[in-house]
Design an enzyme around this catalytic site. Structure first.
Site, PDB file in Angstrom:
ATOM      1  N   GLU A 144       0.769  -1.248   0.000  1.00 27.18           N
ATOM      2  CA  GLU A 144       0.000   0.000   0.000  1.00 27.18           C
ATOM      3  C   GLU A 144       0.796   1.292   0.000  1.00 27.18           C
ATOM      4  OE1 GLU A 144      -2.877  -0.163   3.194  1.00 27.18           O
ATOM      5  OE2 GLU A 144      -4.144  -1.566   2.120  1.00 27.18           O
TER       6      GLU A 144
HETATM    7  C1  BMA Z   1      -4.567  -3.115   5.321  1.00 29.65           C
HETATM    8  C2  BMA Z   1      -3.229  -3.650   5.761  1.00 29.65           C
HETATM    9  C3  BMA Z   1      -2.796  -3.146   7.064  1.00 29.65           C
HETATM   10  C4  BMA Z   1      -3.914  -2.875   8.006  1.00 29.65           C
HETATM   11  C5  BMA Z   1      -5.245  -3.287   7.462  1.00 29.65           C
HETATM   12  C6  BMA Z   1      -6.388  -2.930   8.325  1.00 29.65           C
HETATM   13  O1  BMA Z   1      -4.501  -2.277   4.287  1.00 29.65           O
HETATM   14  O2  BMA Z   1      -2.291  -3.516   4.771  1.00 29.65           O
HETATM   15  O3  BMA Z   1      -2.030  -1.998   6.899  1.00 29.65           O
HETATM   16  O4  BMA Z   1      -3.683  -3.467   9.192  1.00 29.65           O
HETATM   17  O5  BMA Z   1      -5.382  -2.682   6.263  1.00 29.65           O
HETATM   18  O6  BMA Z   1      -6.540  -1.543   8.466  1.00 29.65           O
END
Ligand code: BMA
Length: 817
Positions: free
Chosen positions: A428
């Site tokens: 991300e």
């Molecule tokens: C996603 C993951 C984490 C996070 C999760 C929940 O995008 O990549 O960064 O824990 O969301 O928010």
């Protein structure tokens, strides 16, 4: 075969102290300082209550580890290397008063030639671990990479400058535990003449008739001479290839296998492994050997422009494979206490519910060799992120070369594993930079923006792909996950997607039906862990939704309120906190069920579903399907149906119902779909049968019917469907479909009877039960199925492992009535 090589572990007799104090204590190695302090009762269990807050001081201190050891049988004619498999993180190492290493990356292995410094007795090894907060303090005045580190729970967000597991600094499902220590094994390696440094196998070609293989073997030597290199099949003892080596780098050896057995993900075939060993010989002396398990398979990532956008799917051995699985996070905030048995259990739990892919997410660690070996054996594919997540990273020269060394080492370590399907640059980071508004939120100047994005490109578009091109060219690479952002519906036509509209975007579960991407590498919804798990971390008076402990164990900004509101929307008012915890799990199950069904029903458009998240690193509410203590949540039980090779999905509209059969099997089938309507009391209303031709590996078979007509005069709130797919005598798949959410169903208080026979419990009810949960207050019991929807008049068998005889009077159950 005797090898002229010896590993001497250095794990016993370590002591440690806080720098500035004269007290020293015995230490565990491998270990980290939090575990040592906890063992000594100098700190309380950081996972209990609000203790996390009590242990934060540790990260600001420096810690010293010391070992005194003898090496009586040291032979000055041999080579000695000191090998640290992992040091967390800033470590100044000295041996007998001489500085030998300055380590700065938890993910790297360190090897130091110590032959000239070792003595037969009284060697002193000293490691000073410096606080990453202190080491990196000065970086906070440079370009604001640190401001983007939203999950770093510290005031000074140094995580982005530190090559240490990002989640150690805090995450939205875990505590902040910035520990340090000798977190992986440390040993002396004694060798003479030569030792193998690398053994890599390439498939030059692969078909069902023939596999052409090439190995590259590299070695270290004390002086140039001729060695013999051999490759042996350990199962047949057959010598596969042999050659004389005159140079130490990349010696090529070739061999061919006729009618090879291929490696398949477990749901499509057997994950066959060949066991090969590289050997280096001087005349008739075996100097070193390196065994590997290798799977013959091809893997392709298909990213093609098509009518709607861009595909993203995998072909294994030429077959398009729908990936079913979850995102994996490190299974403990304090890593060294994990055992092989913990890894075994988690992976067995993944396979038991038919997962064929796990994504090792980029905010954690590159896992232990053992983890990947088990995945090879179980036939579970791995999506491997490099360890960068949700923030910008600098790429100045020393930092970039540190990253390059880390990537080189880990790819070389892991590249022979057939389970690894793909390397992914980061989690991300790209999507965040372009969509999360950091530039405005943190007032990042144009100049800094250019620099920060330039650094991103240096790492993920240049350095990493360049390394992979050299050391692992056959495996796919994707620079980031996701490649497409969930903001707009049209983005769901392209590539990888993390859909966070549900949860972060506060959208309803029904949106999972609309927002289906080409490869869903993340999406998820939280629930509370098992009641026993809550009891283990929260004192009785804190076992409430709004208590301080419950709030501190909830790390997502959106908090427990989001769980509560969805639970309310789906179930009747919880009677107490325990009931709420149970219903939160059923709610999560309904949400993720909706998502997975929608993803699989659109197979072709969508070719993968990995929900967030498989497991936990501490006890608390989170998106996981298995909690920190390994207890399955309602969702995990349900995955057995949701991830089965054949799945029935009932898509309900106003009056119509499309029943779709999705199959991942590679064969066609002729089957009968049987649809029966029942009242909640078990009385059958009507039944119909449809002949279906199932086309291999597709979601193309479906039937449409009018469900209102089918249930005749019965009310939708008081009836349900049982749908089965049958071939001959065999039930290939089955499911239950309800027309309204449980809260709106006319559920009655059930009369449930339990009876046991050995380890089996037989359950019956007089009326439909949504999510029957069987447990024992005293014992930790795991049943073959649980959180089951019970139909009136049927008998359900819940079998437990581990207990030979179950006494039903010691069992309790919950229902959502
Ligand atoms: C996603 C993951 C984490 C996070 C999760 C929940 O995008 O990549 O960064 O824990 O969301 O928010």
């Amino acid at each position: 075969m005797l090898v002229a090589q010896r590993q001497i572990p250095l794990h016993d007799n370590w002591t440690f102290s806080q720098v500035g104090s004269d007290q020293s204590y015995s230490a565990s190695v491998p270990g980290v300082v939090h575990l040592d302090l906890q063992m000594l009762k100098q700190i309380p269990d950081p996972f209990y209550g609000n203790n996390e807050k009590e242990v934060q001081w540790i990260e600001n201190e420096n810690w010293q580890y010391q070992l005194q050891f003898d090496l009586e049988d040291m032979d000055t004619g041999k080579n000695y290397e000191l090998i640290f498999e992992g040091l967390d993180t800033y470590a100044e190492v000295s041996l007998n008063g001489q500085s030998i290493l300055s380590a700065d990356n938890m993910f790297r292995q360190w090897r130091i030639d110590v032959g000239s410094k070792l003595k037969k007795t009284n060697n002193r090894l000293r490691i000073l671990f410096k606080s990453p907060l202190k080491v990196n303090q000065h970086k906070l005045s440079g370009p604001p990479y640190h401001k983007t580190a939203g999950n770093d729970a510290g005031k000074d967000k140094v995580s982005v400058y530190t090559r240490k597991a990002p989640y150690h600094f805090g995450w939205d499902w875990g505590p902040r535990m910035v520990s340090c220590g000798i977190w992986r094994p440390v040993y002396l390696l004694e060798w003479e003449k030569a030792k193998i440094t690398d053994f890599q196998v390439y498939q030059k070609s692969l078909s069902t008739e023939k596999a052409e293989l090439e190995a590259l073997i590299s070695y270290d030597q004390d002086e140039p001479q001729d060695f013999t290199l051999k490759i042996r099949d350990l199962d047949t003892e057959q010598l596969l290839a042999e050659s004389t080596a005159k140079r130490s780098d990349n010696n090529k050896l070739n061999w061919t296998i006729t009618n090879p057995e291929l490696w398949w993900p477990h749901n499509l075939g057997s994950p066959h492994l060949y066991n090969w060993q590289a050997e280096i010989w001087k005349e008739d002396q075996l100097l070193d050997k390196k065994p590997i398990s290798f799977g013959l398979r091809t893997i392709e990532l298909i990213q093609e422009d098509d009518q709607i956008g861009k595909s993203f799917f995998f072909k294994v051995n030429g077959q398009a494979v729908f990936m079913k699985g979850a995102n994996y996070i490190p299974s403990d905030a304090l890593l060294p206490r994990r055992t092989k048995a913990d890894i075994d259990r988690l992976l067995a739990d993944a396979k038991a519910v038919n997962m064929n892919m796990i994504r090792i997410w980029g905010g954690g660690i590159y896992e232990e060799d053992y983890f990947y070996q088990q995945c090879d054996e179980l036939g579970i594919l791995i999506w491997q992120d490099f360890m960068f997540a949700c923030s910008m990273y600098p790429a100045d020269e020393p930092f970039l070369s540190n990253i390059k060394a880390e990537i080189q080492q880990n790819v070389r370590r892991l590249r022979n594993h057939p389970s690894i399907a793909i390397w992914c640059g980061n989690n991300e980071v790209d999507v965040a930079w372009h969509n999360w508004g950091w530039q405005i939120q943190y007032l990042i100047s144009k100049k800094n923006q250019e620099k920060m994005w330039g650094d991103y490109q240096k790492i993920f578009h240049q350095a990493i792909p360049d390394i992979l091109e050299q050391v692992d060219p056959d495996r796919p690479y994707t620079s980031t996950s996701p490649l497409s952002n969930w903001g707009k519906l049209k983005n769901f036509n392209n590539s990888t997607m993390h859909f966070w509209g549900v949860w972060h975007g506060r959208q309803p579960f029904s949106d999972y039906k609309i927002y289906v991407g080409r490869f869903m590498s993340e999406y998820g919804f939280q629930s509370f862990p098992d009641w026993k798990t809550i009891q283990a971390f929260a004192p009785a008076e804190e076992q409430r939704l709004q208590s301080a402990v419950m709030k501190n164990h909830q790390k997502s900004y959106i908090g427990n309120g989001m769980i509560a509101s969805h639970t309310r929307a789906h179930f009747r008012k919880p009677k107490n906190f325990q009931d709420f915890v149970y219903k939160s799990q059923l709610t999560q199950q309904i949400g993720i069920r909706t998502a997975i069904q929608s993803h699989r029903a659109r197979k072709g458009h969508c070719m993968g579903t990995l929900f967030w998240q498989l497991n936990d690193c501490w006890p608390g509410p989170s998106w996981s399907s298995i909690d920190y203590y390994g207890r399955w949540k309602a969702l995990h039980y349900d995955l057995k149906e949701l991830y089965a090779d054949i799945l029935i999905v009932a898509e309900q509209d106003h009056e119509s119902l499309r029943i779709r059969v999705v199959t991942d099997e590679l064969v066609d089938r002729k089957a009968v779909l049987q649809v029966d309507a029942f009242r909640l009391n078990g009385k059958k209303i009507a039944g119909r049968e449809f002949k279906l031709d199932l086309q291999a590996n597709s979601a193309s078979s479906f039937i449409d019917l009018n469900w209102k007509k089918l249930i005749k005069g019965s009310h939708r709130k008081a009836s349900y469907l049982e749908i089965k797919l049958i071939e001959g005598e065999q039930v290939l798949a089955q499911t239950l479909h309800q027309f309204v959410v449980p809260r709106s169903m006319r559920l009655k208080k059930p009369k449930i009877t339990l009876r046991s026979e050995g380890s089996k419990v037989f359950v019956e009810t007089n009326t439909f039960v949504k999510g029957f949960y069987l447990f024992s207050e005293k014992q930790d019991l795991h049943f073959s199925q649980n959180y089951v929807d019970l139909q009136a008049g049927r008998t359900y068998v819940l079998e437990t492992q581990g207990a030979e005889k179950i006494d039903v009077s010691a069992l309790n159950y919950l229902t959502s009535y």
